[in-house]
Design a protein around this motif. Sequence first.
Motif, PDB file in Angstrom:
ATOM      1  N   VAL A   1     -75.329 -13.578 -65.259  1.00 26.52           N
ATOM      2  CA  VAL A   1     -73.927 -13.444 -64.859  1.00 26.52           C
ATOM      3  C   VAL A   1     -73.387 -12.090 -65.302  1.00 26.52           C
ATOM      4  CG1 VAL A   1     -71.608 -14.342 -65.274  1.00 26.52           C
ATOM      5  CG2 VAL A   1     -73.501 -15.921 -64.837  1.00 26.52           C
ATOM      6  N   ARG A   2     -73.697 -11.689 -66.520  1.00 23.19           N
ATOM      7  CA  ARG A   2     -73.193 -10.411 -67.036  1.00 23.19           C
ATOM      8  C   ARG A   2     -73.695  -9.230 -66.211  1.00 23.19           C
ATOM      9  NH1 ARG A   2     -75.489 -10.448 -71.906  1.00 23.19           N
ATOM     10  NH2 ARG A   2     -77.187  -9.121 -71.167  1.00 23.19           N
ATOM     11  N   GLU A   3     -74.911  -9.321 -65.683  1.00 21.83           N
ATOM     12  CA  GLU A   3     -75.538  -8.188 -64.998  1.00 21.83           C
ATOM     13  C   GLU A   3     -75.516  -8.304 -63.480  1.00 21.83           C
ATOM     14  OE1 GLU A   3     -76.497  -5.578 -66.614  1.00 21.83           O
ATOM     15  OE2 GLU A   3     -76.339  -6.406 -68.654  1.00 21.83           O
ATOM     16  N   HIS A   4     -74.782  -9.274 -62.928  1.00 22.36           N
ATOM     17  CA  HIS A   4     -74.928  -9.495 -61.486  1.00 22.36           C
ATOM     18  C   HIS A   4     -74.316  -8.377 -60.640  1.00 22.36           C
ATOM     19  CE1 HIS A   4     -70.795 -11.350 -61.497  1.00 22.36           C
ATOM     20  NE2 HIS A   4     -70.782 -10.950 -60.222  1.00 22.36           N
ATOM     21  N   MET A   5     -73.542  -7.480 -61.239  1.00 19.34           N
ATOM     22  CA  MET A   5     -72.988  -6.350 -60.490  1.00 19.34           C
ATOM     23  C   MET A   5     -73.782  -5.063 -60.711  1.00 19.34           C
ATOM     24  SD  MET A   5     -70.385  -7.432 -58.750  1.00 19.34           S
ATOM     25  CE  MET A   5     -69.517  -5.909 -58.354  1.00 19.34           C
ATOM     26  N   THR A   6     -74.812  -5.105 -61.532  1.00 19.65           N
ATOM     27  CA  THR A   6     -75.527  -3.886 -61.915  1.00 19.65           C
ATOM     28  C   THR A   6     -76.073  -3.118 -60.722  1.00 19.65           C
ATOM     29  OG1 THR A   6     -76.110  -4.774 -64.085  1.00 19.65           O
ATOM     30  CG2 THR A   6     -77.488  -3.001 -63.235  1.00 19.65           C
ATOM     31  N   ALA A   7     -76.734  -3.801 -59.811  1.00 18.04           N
ATOM     32  CA  ALA A   7     -77.353  -3.109 -58.677  1.00 18.04           C
ATOM     33  C   ALA A   7     -76.309  -2.458 -57.782  1.00 18.04           C
ATOM     34  CB  ALA A   7     -78.209  -4.081 -57.869  1.00 18.04           C
ATOM     35  N   ILE A   8     -75.108  -3.031 -57.724  1.00 18.69           N
ATOM     36  CA  ILE A   8     -74.045  -2.485 -56.878  1.00 18.69           C
ATOM     37  C   ILE A   8     -73.398  -1.281 -57.541  1.00 18.69           C
ATOM     38  CG2 ILE A   8     -71.843  -2.981 -55.771  1.00 18.69           C
ATOM     39  CD1 ILE A   8     -74.269  -4.388 -54.569  1.00 18.69           C
ATOM     40  N   THR A   9     -73.105  -1.400 -58.814  1.00 25.07           N
ATOM     41  CA  THR A   9     -72.381  -0.325 -59.500  1.00 25.07           C
ATOM     42  C   THR A   9     -73.272   0.868 -59.811  1.00 25.07           C
ATOM     43  OG1 THR A   9     -72.803  -1.434 -61.625  1.00 25.07           O
ATOM     44  CG2 THR A   9     -70.732  -1.926 -60.517  1.00 25.07           C
ATOM     45  N   THR A  10     -74.594   0.655 -59.898  1.00 21.59           N
ATOM     46  CA  THR A  10     -75.495   1.764 -60.204  1.00 21.59           C
ATOM     47  C   THR A  10     -75.686   2.653 -58.973  1.00 21.59           C
ATOM     48  OG1 THR A  10     -76.642   0.454 -61.860  1.00 21.59           O
ATOM     49  CG2 THR A  10     -77.797   2.397 -61.015  1.00 21.59           C
TER      50      THR A  10
ATOM     51  N   TRP B   1     -82.685 -12.909 -61.836  1.00 21.84           N
ATOM     52  CA  TRP B   1     -81.507 -12.064 -61.607  1.00 21.84           C
ATOM     53  C   TRP B   1     -81.418 -11.647 -60.143  1.00 21.84           C
ATOM     54  CZ3 TRP B   1     -82.099  -6.738 -60.332  1.00 21.84           C
ATOM     55  CH2 TRP B   1     -80.911  -5.994 -60.298  1.00 21.84           C
ATOM     56  N   SER B   2     -82.533 -11.233 -59.580  1.00 23.16           N
ATOM     57  CA  SER B   2     -82.558 -10.790 -58.192  1.00 23.16           C
ATOM     58  C   SER B   2     -82.164 -11.912 -57.239  1.00 23.16           C
ATOM     59  CB  SER B   2     -83.952 -10.264 -57.836  1.00 23.16           C
ATOM     60  OG  SER B   2     -84.042  -9.956 -56.457  1.00 23.16           O
ATOM     61  N   LEU B   3     -82.642 -13.124 -57.494  1.00 23.35           N
ATOM     62  CA  LEU B   3     -82.312 -14.249 -56.624  1.00 23.35           C
ATOM     63  C   LEU B   3     -80.826 -14.567 -56.675  1.00 23.35           C
ATOM     64  CD1 LEU B   3     -85.366 -16.582 -57.314  1.00 23.35           C
ATOM     65  CD2 LEU B   3     -84.890 -15.342 -55.206  1.00 23.35           C
ATOM     66  N   VAL B   4     -80.223 -14.521 -57.852  1.00 23.27           N
ATOM     67  CA  VAL B   4     -78.789 -14.781 -57.967  1.00 23.27           C
ATOM     68  C   VAL B   4     -77.995 -13.683 -57.260  1.00 23.27           C
ATOM     69  CG1 VAL B   4     -76.842 -14.956 -59.565  1.00 23.27           C
ATOM     70  CG2 VAL B   4     -78.986 -16.142 -60.070  1.00 23.27           C
ATOM     71  N   CYS B   5     -78.404 -12.429 -57.445  1.00 19.21           N
ATOM     72  CA  CYS B   5     -77.719 -11.325 -56.754  1.00 19.21           C
ATOM     73  C   CYS B   5     -77.865 -11.455 -55.245  1.00 19.21           C
ATOM     74  CB  CYS B   5     -78.276  -9.985 -57.225  1.00 19.21           C
ATOM     75  SG  CYS B   5     -77.921  -9.594 -58.960  1.00 19.21           S
ATOM     76  N   GLY B   6     -79.041 -11.847 -54.797  1.00 21.43           N
ATOM     77  CA  GLY B   6     -79.247 -12.051 -53.367  1.00 21.43           C
ATOM     78  C   GLY B   6     -78.381 -13.170 -52.835  1.00 21.43           C
TER      79      GLY B   6
ATOM     80  N   ASN C   1     -80.057  -8.403 -49.818  1.00 16.95           N
ATOM     81  CA  ASN C   1     -80.129  -8.397 -51.280  1.00 16.95           C
ATOM     82  C   ASN C   1     -80.139  -6.949 -51.778  1.00 16.95           C
ATOM     83  OD1 ASN C   1     -80.797  -8.683 -54.007  1.00 16.95           O
ATOM     84  ND2 ASN C   1     -82.122 -10.435 -53.608  1.00 16.95           N
ATOM     85  N   PRO C   2     -79.180  -6.556 -52.621  1.00 16.48           N
ATOM     86  CA  PRO C   2     -79.125  -5.170 -53.084  1.00 16.48           C
ATOM     87  C   PRO C   2     -80.124  -4.851 -54.184  1.00 16.48           C
ATOM     88  CG  PRO C   2     -77.384  -6.430 -54.128  1.00 16.48           C
ATOM     89  CD  PRO C   2     -78.068  -7.369 -53.165  1.00 16.48           C
ATOM     90  N   THR C   3     -80.905  -5.844 -54.604  1.00 14.33           N
ATOM     91  CA  THR C   3     -81.819  -5.627 -55.736  1.00 14.33           C
ATOM     92  C   THR C   3     -83.247  -5.333 -55.298  1.00 14.33           C
ATOM     93  OG1 THR C   3     -82.458  -7.961 -55.988  1.00 14.33           O
ATOM     94  CG2 THR C   3     -80.437  -7.249 -57.089  1.00 14.33           C
ATOM     95  N   THR C   4     -83.479  -5.202 -53.981  1.00 17.86           N
ATOM     96  CA  THR C   4     -84.849  -5.018 -53.501  1.00 17.86           C
ATOM     97  C   THR C   4     -85.538  -3.823 -54.152  1.00 17.86           C
ATOM     98  OG1 THR C   4     -84.258  -5.990 -51.362  1.00 17.86           O
ATOM     99  CG2 THR C   4     -86.271  -4.687 -51.450  1.00 17.86           C
ATOM    100  N   SER C   5     -84.840  -2.707 -54.217  1.00 13.94           N
ATOM    101  CA  SER C   5     -85.454  -1.510 -54.810  1.00 13.94           C
ATOM    102  C   SER C   5     -85.714  -1.695 -56.296  1.00 13.94           C
ATOM    103  CB  SER C   5     -84.572  -0.284 -54.577  1.00 13.94           C
ATOM    104  OG  SER C   5     -83.309  -0.434 -55.197  1.00 13.94           O
ATOM    105  N   TRP C   6     -84.886  -2.497 -56.956  1.00 16.99           N
ATOM    106  CA  TRP C   6     -85.098  -2.761 -58.379  1.00 16.99           C
ATOM    107  C   TRP C   6     -86.397  -3.550 -58.584  1.00 16.99           C
ATOM    108  CZ3 TRP C   6     -81.597  -1.558 -62.492  1.00 16.99           C
ATOM    109  CH2 TRP C   6     -80.447  -0.862 -62.076  1.00 16.99           C
ATOM    110  N   LEU C   7     -86.639  -4.502 -57.708  1.00 19.50           N
ATOM    111  CA  LEU C   7     -87.890  -5.263 -57.795  1.00 19.50           C
ATOM    112  C   LEU C   7     -89.092  -4.370 -57.520  1.00 19.50           C
ATOM    113  CD1 LEU C   7     -87.007  -8.636 -56.012  1.00 19.50           C
ATOM    114  CD2 LEU C   7     -87.191  -8.203 -58.464  1.00 19.50           C
ATOM    115  N   GLU C   8     -88.950  -3.457 -56.564  1.00 21.58           N
ATOM    116  CA  GLU C   8     -90.058  -2.540 -56.249  1.00 21.58           C
ATOM    117  C   GLU C   8     -90.381  -1.646 -57.435  1.00 21.58           C
ATOM    118  OE1 GLU C   8     -89.004  -2.167 -51.457  1.00 21.58           O
ATOM    119  OE2 GLU C   8     -88.540  -0.527 -52.846  1.00 21.58           O
ATOM    120  N   VAL C   9     -89.350  -1.103 -58.064  1.00 19.39           N
ATOM    121  CA  VAL C   9     -89.574  -0.244 -59.227  1.00 19.39           C
ATOM    122  C   VAL C   9     -90.141  -1.063 -60.379  1.00 19.39           C
ATOM    123  CG1 VAL C   9     -88.454   1.207 -60.959  1.00 19.39           C
ATOM    124  CG2 VAL C   9     -87.804   1.402 -58.555  1.00 19.39           C
ATOM    125  N   ALA C  10     -89.640  -2.274 -60.547  1.00 19.95           N
ATOM    126  CA  ALA C  10     -90.141  -3.135 -61.621  1.00 19.95           C
ATOM    127  C   ALA C  10     -91.635  -3.384 -61.456  1.00 19.95           C
ATOM    128  CB  ALA C  10     -89.385  -4.455 -61.642  1.00 19.95           C
ATOM    129  N   ALA C  11     -92.055  -3.637 -60.199  1.00 19.42           N
ATOM    130  CA  ALA C  11     -93.472  -3.895 -59.960  1.00 19.42           C
ATOM    131  C   ALA C  11     -94.316  -2.649 -60.187  1.00 19.42           C
ATOM    132  CB  ALA C  11     -93.658  -4.402 -58.535  1.00 19.42           C
TER     133      ALA C  11
END
Length: 474
Positions: free
Chosen positions: A336-345, A369-374, A387-397
């Motif tokens: 919940v605390r981080e659910h805006m991270t991908a948008i604000t970054t 986190w990605s599923l909740v953001c999606g 889902n705005p977190t797709t690139s975050w998952l790619e970098v994570a992998a």
Amino acid sequence: MDDDVRQPAPGLLQLGSGVTAVLEAVRSAGGRPFLVGGCVRDALLTPGRRPADVDVEVFGLGLDQVAAALKTVGRVDEVGRSFSVLKVLKVRRDGEDLDVSVPREDPTTPLREAARRRDYTVNALMFDPVTEEVVDAVGGLADLRAGVLRHTGPAFGEDPLRVLRGVQFAARFGFRLAPETAQLCRDLLPAYAGLPTERVWGEWRKVAEKGRHLSAAVAVLVDSGWLATVPQLARLSGVRQDPRWHPEGDALTHSRLAADAAAALADEAGLTGDDRTVVVLGALLHDLGKARYTQHRADGRITSHGHAEGGVPLVEELLTSIGAPAAVIARIAPIVREHMTAITTGGRPSAAAVHRLARRLEPASITEWSLVCGADHAGRGAGSGPNPTTSWLEVAASSEVHQRAGRPLLRGRDLVALRLTPGRQFGVVMRAAVAAQDDGEFVDHAGAVAWLARMAADGRLAQLVASAPDADRG
């Protein structure tokens, strides 16, 4: 009993060896066994599936007679004797769990009276294994077809938890409350305070683990008046959102739609148990902070800056009140605390940014986190987006972050080797080491030791130690 509706249903239930053995034992003793409750309801909703949980109600025999008959099948546990419920243990065959009961008042009780002791009409349907007919004593078939939850009779009010059972049935099947049942539930609201939290959580857990229609569950909470039992969620009703980003309506509407999307995404990801619970409840509760942080600007815009972090105490408060385990709360709160991270970054994140996020999310995972953001972005009606977190998952992998941040590579003994005395200065140095690790300055323990040596050689370590408040310099 002549008024009971009987509908032929040959082959409705595929019974395994455990159920068959129980039915034969009861009939041999002179009893009339019926399959009742959820196994009948579910078979009518999705024919052809073998039930995993089977309830059998026996007519024509007393409790002791049933117990004696079942001893020929397996061990009988009579811990529910005061409720006239017998659980057959060690008769688990073909994945079936068996509960066997007799009518509470009298073994000669008519079927209609026994059915009226159950909670909802859709759960009061019986299946006669001899005639292969569904026996409908209280109108359950019509309500099942209509998707309506209607109480069977006055006995409903004996256990207020039945309201929350209605919520979880709505979550699982998309049911709605009958108007007269909604009124009865409103009358039962004061009794909520007396329910043990473990029973309350039992129903909420089923909502999150099994629910696919979270909007329907919230609708039952609203219609029954029991949304008041989760006031943190109730306060979202009527909280307006910027229509540019949220054309779907108020914050409660968005939360309902996001939870629906989360259930679908969780199923696509194959999540079960606590993993599914974290994602579904994380989506349902992710915007609780909007009740406090929404502002209406002079130019007509609506903002909610700070609602993500500000909503965390509300999420923890709500989940604690319904009896959620501490381990589940600990995973939902950082999401919940981080659910805006991908948008604000904005833009594609660096590996360091993803590492730092993974660290902040612990003990939750990047995937959760990605599923909740999606789900947040899919729950906006006409304004839904990808889902705005797709690139975050790619970098994570690609940077081997995977699900969770790794443990700190620098160890306390490495600091002791430099003759640093344990204390506050340790914390300062270790935090700096974790930040350097997340920034990719080293990837293993040897690299961490080399980093520490460089810090000591160029004087930065001394500066860190000196910055520790009231540190024991050693």
